[in-house]
Design a protein around this motif. Structure first.
Motif, PDB file in Angstrom:
ATOM      1  N   HIS A 108      -6.846   8.246  17.240  1.00 40.44           N
ATOM      2  CA  HIS A 108      -5.984   8.091  16.070  1.00 40.44           C
ATOM      3  C   HIS A 108      -5.822   9.461  15.422  1.00 40.44           C
ATOM      4  O   HIS A 108      -6.651  10.354  15.610  1.00 40.44           O
ATOM      5  CB  HIS A 108      -6.624   7.119  15.072  1.00 40.44           C
ATOM      6  N   THR A 138      -1.832   7.471  11.057  1.00 48.41           N
ATOM      7  CA  THR A 138      -1.678   6.983   9.692  1.00 48.41           C
ATOM      8  C   THR A 138      -1.380   8.178   8.789  1.00 48.41           C
ATOM      9  O   THR A 138      -2.032   9.218   8.906  1.00 48.41           O
ATOM     10  CB  THR A 138      -2.962   6.286   9.194  1.00 48.41           C
ATOM     11  N   CYS A 156       5.607   7.545  -1.815  1.00 51.21           N
ATOM     12  CA  CYS A 156       5.275   7.108  -0.462  1.00 51.21           C
ATOM     13  C   CYS A 156       6.530   6.679   0.296  1.00 51.21           C
ATOM     14  O   CYS A 156       6.647   6.900   1.510  1.00 51.21           O
ATOM     15  CB  CYS A 156       4.257   5.971  -0.495  1.00 51.21           C
ATOM     16  N   GLN A 165       8.607   6.980   9.187  1.00 51.09           N
ATOM     17  CA  GLN A 165       7.575   5.960   9.329  1.00 51.09           C
ATOM     18  C   GLN A 165       8.209   4.601   9.029  1.00 51.09           C
ATOM     19  O   GLN A 165       9.051   4.475   8.139  1.00 51.09           O
ATOM     20  CB  GLN A 165       6.424   6.221   8.361  1.00 51.09           C
ATOM     21  N   ASP A 166       7.783   3.584   9.745  1.00 46.55           N
ATOM     22  CA  ASP A 166       8.413   2.274   9.611  1.00 46.55           C
ATOM     23  C   ASP A 166       8.144   1.610   8.266  1.00 46.55           C
ATOM     24  O   ASP A 166       9.023   0.976   7.684  1.00 46.55           O
ATOM     25  CB  ASP A 166       7.937   1.344  10.736  1.00 46.55           C
ATOM     26  N   PHE A 167       6.925   1.765   7.756  1.00 47.18           N
ATOM     27  CA  PHE A 167       6.561   1.040   6.540  1.00 47.18           C
ATOM     28  C   PHE A 167       5.872   1.971   5.550  1.00 47.18           C
ATOM     29  O   PHE A 167       4.811   2.526   5.847  1.00 47.18           O
ATOM     30  CB  PHE A 167       5.635  -0.131   6.872  1.00 47.18           C
ATOM     31  N   ASP A 169       4.344   1.067   2.993  1.00 47.09           N
ATOM     32  CA  ASP A 169       3.095   0.443   2.571  1.00 47.09           C
ATOM     33  C   ASP A 169       1.925   0.835   3.458  1.00 47.09           C
ATOM     34  O   ASP A 169       0.762   0.644   3.085  1.00 47.09           O
ATOM     35  CB  ASP A 169       3.233  -1.081   2.563  1.00 47.09           C
ATOM     36  N   ASP A 170       2.208   1.382   4.646  1.00 47.12           N
ATOM     37  CA  ASP A 170       1.140   1.822   5.534  1.00 47.12           C
ATOM     38  C   ASP A 170       0.584   3.187   5.141  1.00 47.12           C
ATOM     39  O   ASP A 170      -0.448   3.610   5.665  1.00 47.12           O
ATOM     40  CB  ASP A 170       1.639   1.888   6.984  1.00 47.12           C
ATOM     41  N   ILE A 172      -1.396   5.635   2.874  1.00 46.76           N
ATOM     42  CA  ILE A 172      -2.534   5.422   1.977  1.00 46.76           C
ATOM     43  C   ILE A 172      -2.652   6.586   0.991  1.00 46.76           C
ATOM     44  O   ILE A 172      -2.900   7.723   1.409  1.00 46.76           O
ATOM     45  CB  ILE A 172      -3.847   5.293   2.765  1.00 46.76           C
ATOM     46  N   GLN A 184     -10.044   2.172   1.891  1.00 48.22           N
ATOM     47  CA  GLN A 184      -8.902   1.880   2.760  1.00 48.22           C
ATOM     48  C   GLN A 184      -8.948   2.728   4.032  1.00 48.22           C
ATOM     49  O   GLN A 184      -8.680   2.234   5.133  1.00 48.22           O
ATOM     50  CB  GLN A 184      -7.588   2.141   2.020  1.00 48.22           C
ATOM     51  N   ARG A 188      -9.477   1.573   7.911  1.00 50.93           N
ATOM     52  CA  ARG A 188      -8.579   1.954   9.009  1.00 50.93           C
ATOM     53  C   ARG A 188      -9.387   2.519  10.181  1.00 50.93           C
ATOM     54  O   ARG A 188      -9.102   2.227  11.343  1.00 50.93           O
ATOM     55  CB  ARG A 188      -7.554   2.968   8.506  1.00 50.93           C
TER      56      ARG A 188
END
Length: 210
Positions: A108, A138, A156, A165-167, A169-170, A172, A184, A188
């Motif tokens: 990651h 992330t 964000c 980035q798709d979301f 909310d992802d 942090i 958080q 992850r």
């Protein structure tokens, strides 16, 4: 919840081949002044683990930190520092790209971006590379204590838009100074370590050339 009971600096390496094998690796990428060392210290709950330099751009190698004798954080050389020569920028690109391509233990990547500013060209370049090669990652929005909490979501969303980035909310928000986001991030990491091992690098022509 993952608990960090032990952390230590292991080595500095010029490439993937110099990193001790046998441990899952999570890479830390970001600008020289984005707070990578502070973030590592915050995760370790040890504020003397990673040296925080007053001069951004000092990290020239891959710095390896081992946690709980179970996984390693690999701090990649920072980028985007104006005082660095073009030759050094090219060297940085080759080192980081080589690590992404040849580390068999990379699981990651945490891409750190200052929440106060729109992502720069190097941020976008890293994000594009990770996306093209389908390397799980992330985005962490650092220094969130510097702006009102009510503005976090909008910032964000801007970061997510710029980095494709798709979301949002992802992403942090984190702050080592005000102790925000640690649970958080540790959650992850725990999820990453629990996932089946995959080979992420595939064919493609993306490069980290500036």
């Amino acid at each position: 919840m993952l608990q960090i009971k032990k952390s230590s600096f292991i080595t500095s390496a010029k490439g993937a081949e110099g990193i001790p094998k046998g441990f899952p690796e999570i890479a830390i990428a970001g600008k020289s002044n984005v707070g990578k060392s502070s973030f590592i210290n915050y995760m370790a709950n040890n504020y003397k683990l990673a040296r925080v330099s007053g001069q951004p751009g000092k990290t020239r190698m891959l710095n390896v930190y081992r946690f709980n004798d179970a996984f390693q954080l690999v701090d990649l050389p920072g980028y985007g520092y104006a005082a660095v020569s073009k030759g050094e920028v090219k060297s940085w690109a080759g080192m980081v790209e080589g690590y992404f391509m040849y580390s068999h233990n990379l699981r990651h990547v945490f891409l750190l971006v200052d929440i106060r500013h729109r992502p720069g060209e190097h941020d976008k370049m890293i994000a594009q590379f990770l996306q093209q090669y389908q390397i799980p990652h992330t985005v962490l929005a650092t220094k969130c204590d510097k702006i009102p909490k009510r503005d976090w979501k909008k910032k964000c969303m801007d970061i997510a838009f710029d980095l494709r980035q798709d979301f949002a909310d992802d992403i942090i928000p984190v702050s080592a100074q005000n102790k925000i986001g640690r649970d958080q991030v540790l959650g992850r990491i725990a999820a990453v370590l629990a996932e089946p091992v995959e080979v992420f690098i595939g064919e493609g022509d993306a490069q980290l050339e500036p």
